[in-house]
Each structure stands twice: as structure tokens, then as C-alpha cells.
Design a protein around this motif. Structure first.
Motif, PDB file in Angstrom:
ATOM      1  N   GLY A   1       0.076  10.395 -10.825  1.00 54.27           N
ATOM      2  CA  GLY A   1       1.304  10.507 -10.039  1.00 54.27           C
ATOM      3  C   GLY A   1       1.458   9.375  -9.048  1.00 54.27           C
ATOM      4  N   ALA A   2       0.337   8.987  -8.416  1.00 53.56           N
ATOM      5  CA  ALA A   2       0.378   7.881  -7.456  1.00 53.56           C
ATOM      6  C   ALA A   2       0.785   6.584  -8.137  1.00 53.56           C
ATOM      7  N   MET A   3       0.260   6.348  -9.346  1.00 49.05           N
ATOM      8  CA  MET A   3       0.593   5.127 -10.076  1.00 49.05           C
ATOM      9  C   MET A   3       2.069   5.108 -10.500  1.00 49.05           C
ATOM     10  N   VAL A   4       2.610   6.280 -10.830  1.00 46.37           N
ATOM     11  CA  VAL A   4       4.030   6.366 -11.190  1.00 46.37           C
ATOM     12  C   VAL A   4       4.902   6.023  -9.982  1.00 46.37           C
ATOM     13  N   ILE A   5       4.476   6.499  -8.814  1.00 44.96           N
ATOM     14  CA  ILE A   5       5.255   6.246  -7.596  1.00 44.96           C
ATOM     15  C   ILE A   5       5.173   4.776  -7.182  1.00 44.96           C
ATOM     16  N   ILE A   6       3.966   4.232  -7.150  1.00 44.03           N
ATOM     17  CA  ILE A   6       3.769   2.858  -6.674  1.00 44.03           C
ATOM     18  C   ILE A   6       4.175   1.829  -7.724  1.00 44.03           C
ATOM     19  N   ARG A   7       3.984   2.160  -9.021  1.00 45.63           N
ATOM     20  CA  ARG A   7       4.364   1.307 -10.157  1.00 45.63           C
ATOM     21  C   ARG A   7       3.796  -0.111 -10.063  1.00 45.63           C
ATOM     22  N   PRO A   8       2.488  -0.256  -9.971  1.00 45.87           N
ATOM     23  CA  PRO A   8       1.921  -1.613  -9.921  1.00 45.87           C
ATOM     24  C   PRO A   8       2.181  -2.355 -11.221  1.00 45.87           C
ATOM     25  N   GLY A   9       2.618  -3.617 -11.107  1.00 40.89           N
ATOM     26  CA  GLY A   9       2.923  -4.423 -12.285  1.00 40.89           C
ATOM     27  C   GLY A   9       4.340  -4.256 -12.780  1.00 40.89           C
ATOM     28  N   VAL A  10       5.028  -3.177 -12.326  1.00 37.66           N
ATOM     29  CA  VAL A  10       6.424  -2.951 -12.721  1.00 37.66           C
ATOM     30  C   VAL A  10       7.356  -3.284 -11.575  1.00 37.66           C
ATOM     31  N   ALA A  11       7.034  -2.741 -10.414  1.00 33.30           N
ATOM     32  CA  ALA A  11       7.806  -3.030  -9.209  1.00 33.30           C
ATOM     33  C   ALA A  11       6.892  -3.707  -8.194  1.00 33.30           C
ATOM     34  N   GLU A  12       7.464  -4.535  -7.365  1.00 39.94           N
ATOM     35  CA  GLU A  12       6.670  -5.209  -6.334  1.00 39.94           C
ATOM     36  C   GLU A  12       6.160  -4.181  -5.336  1.00 39.94           C
ATOM     37  N   VAL A  13       4.849  -4.193  -5.140  1.00 34.30           N
ATOM     38  CA  VAL A  13       4.259  -3.266  -4.177  1.00 34.30           C
ATOM     39  C   VAL A  13       4.405  -3.882  -2.792  1.00 34.30           C
ATOM     40  N   GLY A  14       5.350  -3.357  -2.022  1.00 25.80           N
ATOM     41  CA  GLY A  14       5.659  -3.937  -0.720  1.00 25.80           C
ATOM     42  C   GLY A  14       4.689  -3.512   0.364  1.00 25.80           C
ATOM     43  N   THR A  15       4.919  -4.064   1.554  1.00 24.37           N
ATOM     44  CA  THR A  15       4.064  -3.769   2.699  1.00 24.37           C
ATOM     45  C   THR A  15       4.079  -2.291   3.035  1.00 24.37           C
ATOM     46  N   GLY A  16       5.281  -1.680   2.988  1.00 30.96           N
ATOM     47  CA  GLY A  16       5.400  -0.266   3.332  1.00 30.96           C
ATOM     48  C   GLY A  16       4.567   0.621   2.420  1.00 30.96           C
ATOM     49  N   ALA A  17       4.631   0.377   1.104  1.00 35.61           N
ATOM     50  CA  ALA A  17       3.870   1.187   0.147  1.00 35.61           C
ATOM     51  C   ALA A  17       2.366   0.972   0.310  1.00 35.61           C
ATOM     52  N   THR A  18       1.977  -0.281   0.547  1.00 35.57           N
ATOM     53  CA  THR A  18       0.554  -0.588   0.736  1.00 35.57           C
ATOM     54  C   THR A  18      -0.001   0.105   1.973  1.00 35.57           C
ATOM     55  N   LEU A  19       0.753   0.048   3.081  1.00 29.81           N
ATOM     56  CA  LEU A  19       0.312   0.693   4.311  1.00 29.81           C
ATOM     57  C   LEU A  19       0.259   2.211   4.153  1.00 29.81           C
ATOM     58  N   ALA A  20       1.210   2.764   3.408  1.00 28.88           N
ATOM     59  CA  ALA A  20       1.208   4.211   3.169  1.00 28.88           C
ATOM     60  C   ALA A  20      -0.044   4.633   2.407  1.00 28.88           C
ATOM     61  N   LEU A  21      -0.471   3.809   1.441  1.00 32.95           N
ATOM     62  CA  LEU A  21      -1.667   4.120   0.663  1.00 32.95           C
ATOM     63  C   LEU A  21      -2.926   4.003   1.532  1.00 32.95           C
ATOM     64  N   VAL A  22      -2.990   2.966   2.367  1.00 31.94           N
ATOM     65  CA  VAL A  22      -4.119   2.813   3.293  1.00 31.94           C
ATOM     66  C   VAL A  22      -4.178   4.007   4.247  1.00 31.94           C
ATOM     67  N   ALA A  23      -3.004   4.448   4.717  1.00 29.37           N
ATOM     68  CA  ALA A  23      -2.940   5.617   5.599  1.00 29.37           C
ATOM     69  C   ALA A  23      -3.479   6.856   4.903  1.00 29.37           C
ATOM     70  N   ALA A  24      -3.134   7.024   3.622  1.00 26.80           N
ATOM     71  CA  ALA A  24      -3.594   8.198   2.873  1.00 26.80           C
ATOM     72  C   ALA A  24      -5.121   8.237   2.777  1.00 26.80           C
ATOM     73  N   ILE A  25      -5.728   7.082   2.515  1.00 27.52           N
ATOM     74  CA  ILE A  25      -7.188   7.023   2.412  1.00 27.52           C
ATOM     75  C   ILE A  25      -7.828   7.284   3.778  1.00 27.52           C
ATOM     76  N   GLY A  26      -7.232   6.702   4.826  1.00 26.31           N
ATOM     77  CA  GLY A  26      -7.746   6.931   6.176  1.00 26.31           C
ATOM     78  C   GLY A  26      -7.626   8.382   6.595  1.00 26.31           C
ATOM     79  N   TYR A  27      -6.489   9.008   6.289  1.00 24.43           N
ATOM     80  CA  TYR A  27      -6.302  10.422   6.603  1.00 24.43           C
ATOM     81  C   TYR A  27      -7.333  11.286   5.882  1.00 24.43           C
ATOM     82  N   ALA A  28      -7.640  10.927   4.623  1.00 26.81           N
ATOM     83  CA  ALA A  28      -8.621  11.698   3.852  1.00 26.81           C
ATOM     84  C   ALA A  28      -9.978  11.689   4.546  1.00 26.81           C
ATOM     85  N   LEU A  29     -10.398  10.509   5.013  1.00 25.63           N
ATOM     86  CA  LEU A  29     -11.679  10.405   5.711  1.00 25.63           C
ATOM     87  C   LEU A  29     -11.648  11.184   7.026  1.00 25.63           C
ATOM     88  N   ALA A  30     -10.517  11.094   7.747  1.00 25.03           N
ATOM     89  CA  ALA A  30     -10.384  11.827   9.009  1.00 25.03           C
ATOM     90  C   ALA A  30     -10.398  13.332   8.778  1.00 25.03           C
TER      91      ALA A  30
END
Length: 288
Positions: free
Chosen positions: A133-162
Motif C-alpha cells: 500500500g505504501a508503494m502504491v501511494i508513494i509510486r517510486p519510479g512512476v511519480a516524483e517522490v517529493g520532499t513532502g512525501a519523503t518527510l512523511a515517510l521519515v516521520a512514520a519511521i520515527g513515530y514507530a520507534l517513539a
């Protein structure tokens, strides 16, 4: 007797409402304040509210033997939330929350590695669905992964650890204790970062949003910590993703944000994985 999973679900309903409201506050404040300033004011208001509560409830519950874990969790959470607030004006709210919904994937993996929580075959399959599902949303290689999407993914990983750190803390300290040390550590960090582009907020325009972002920051984490006392970290974080339909409606009605089909399909896959994880936890509880 109420099921612990059901009790955790009720607490997560409060967290759902709080996180959704906090996202709206962040969107409104981002027009006038920097991300660092939003983080500072959120912590400042939250700390005042917590101190007032402690005056009534008592300060004895602040005793802790694991301050280093509190500090670690606060710093990790600050970094994740900084990325989250920074991403709010860059992408649609529905996309932000949909990417953030990969958090249970990372939480399940980290909980298995660090907390020894059991990884059943059903949970592994659920994680695979979430990743797809994450790959469908972010679509790497199909759509440009912008700063907003990248930061959202980093936030998700950080939240998981927290979040899995909260699971450890919640077994020893009260939710209010966890909140107090989180805001105490984050306040000077936010202030130091905010000084570079400091602007005093307009009391009439920004004041109500600042108070609300501080209040919902408290209530969201209090509800989350309370849920963690009742159920495993993997189960609790999956419940949080019930807010996707709600935030999609908020973005549509308040900000005229259209839902892209990739977000809808990806979110459906993630939610399917979430359902399987919660079902697995409920079944295991029934067998216990």
C-alpha cells in the motif's frame, strides 16, 4: 469485563480525534509560523497544561527510574513530528496520513526486534500488504517522490520507534509522567530552532490555534500511552489508522483537496493489513 483490546480501541478513538485536530491546527499555523515555532508553542502550551494537572493530581507520579529512555523517546518523537509538521503544507492531508499509515509496518518490525513481540504468519502477511500500500501511494519510479512525501515517510519511521518506546515506558510510568518528560525535553529544542526565524504570533489570528495544538498534543499522547498499557504496540498503532477516512473528508471539505486513486487504493491495502493485525491480536487474546 471489557476486553483489553476493546479498551485500547476506545482510548485510540480519543487519539484519533486529537491527531486529526492537530493536523488542522498545523495547516492553519503554517501560513504564519515556521515548523520550529509551531513545535515550540505546542510544547509550551502542553507543559503549562500538564503542570496544572500535576498541581491537582500530585507530583509524585513524576518519579522515574528510566529518564534516559524518556529523553530518547522525546528526541526521536521531536524529529518525527518536525518532519510531519514540515510536510503538512507540502502535500495533501490525505496523502500525508496515508504515508504515515506505514507506521504499523515499522512498528511491528521494531517491536519484534526490540521488544520480542511475536511475529505470526498473519502479521507478516499484513505487513506485506501495508508495504504494498505504501508503494502504491508513494509510486517510486512512476511519480516524483517529493520532499513532502519523503518527510512523511521519515516521520512514520520515527513515530514507530517513539511508539514502541512508549510501550516500554507505559509499563513503568503513568501517561502523565511520559507527557511531562516529553514536553520538558522538547521545549528547549523547539525554542533553540525557532530563534533563527522568530516571529511573534498574532494573538487573535494564531492564539486559538496555538492553544488547540498544545491541548491536542497532550490529549493525543495521553490517549496513546493509556492504550499502550492495555495492548501490544503493534495492535495499538494499527488502530490509529482509522483516522484516514476522517482526514480525507477534512481535506476535501475544508481545503478542497481531491483524493487521487493511488491514495485510495494504497490506503485500502494498508487498512486491510491493519485489520488482519488487530484480528490476529484479538484471536490470540481469546486463546490465552
Amino acid at each position: 469485563m471489557t476486553s483489553p483490546v476493546l479498551g485500547a480501541g476506545l482510548w485510540m478513538m480519543g487519539a484519533l480525534a486529537s491527531f486529526t485536530t492537530m493536523a488542522i491546527c498545523g495547516r492553519e499555523l503554517s501560513a504564519d509560523l515556521s515548523t520550529s515555532q509551531i513545535m515550540f508553542w505546542r510544547s509550551a502550551v502542553a507543559l503549562v497544561l500538564i503542570v496544572l494537572l500535576l498541581q491537582v493530581i500530585g507530583w509524585r507520579q513524576l518519579k522515574t527510574r528510566v529518564f534516559r529512555i524518556h529523553a530518547f523517546r522525546a528526541i526521536v518523537h521531536f524529529g518525527a513530528q518536525f518532519c510531519w509538521f514540515y510536510a503538512i503544507p507540502l502535500i495533501a492531508l490525505a496523502e500525508l496520513f496515508a504515508i504515515e499509515f506505514t507506521m504499523p509496518i515499522w512498528a511491528a518490525i521494531l517491536a519484534a526486534l526490540l521488544l520480542g513481540e511475536r511475529m505470526t504468519s498473519l502479521r507478516i502477511f499484513a505487513i506485506a500488504l501495508g508495504f504494498a500500500g505504501a508503494m502504491v501511494i508513494i509510486r517510486p519510479g512512476v511519480a516524483e517522490v517529493g520532499t513532502g512525501a519523503t518527510l512523511a515517510l521519515v516521520a512514520a519511521i520515527g513515530y514507530a520507534l517513539a511508539v514502541i518506546t512508549v510501550r516500554v515506558l507505559a509499563q513503568q510510568d503513568s501517561p502523565l509522567c511520559i507527557l511531562f518528560y516529553m514536553t520538558l525535553v522538547q521545549l528547549p529544542i523547539g525554542y533553540g530552532l525557532a530563534l533563527e526565524s522568530w516571529v511573534w504570533p498574532d494573538p487573535q489570528t494564531n492564539g486559538p490555534w496555538i492553544i488547540l495544538v498544545g491541548f491536542t498534543g497532550c490529549s493525543a499522547h495521553y490517549c496513546m500511552a493509556s492504550a499502550m498499557r492495555l495492548a501490544e504496540a503493534t495492535v495499538v498503532v494499527t488502530m490509529d489508522f482509522m483516522r484516514l477516512p476522517l482526514i480525507a473528508l477534512v481535506g476535501y471539505f475544508l481545503y478542497n483537496e481531491e483524493l487521487e486513486i493511488s491514495v485510495v487504493v494504497g490506503a485500502a491495502l494498508v487498512c486491510a493489513g491493519i485489520y488482519l493485525i488487530v484480528r490476529d491480536a484479538d484471536r490470540r487474546e481469546g486463546d490465552a
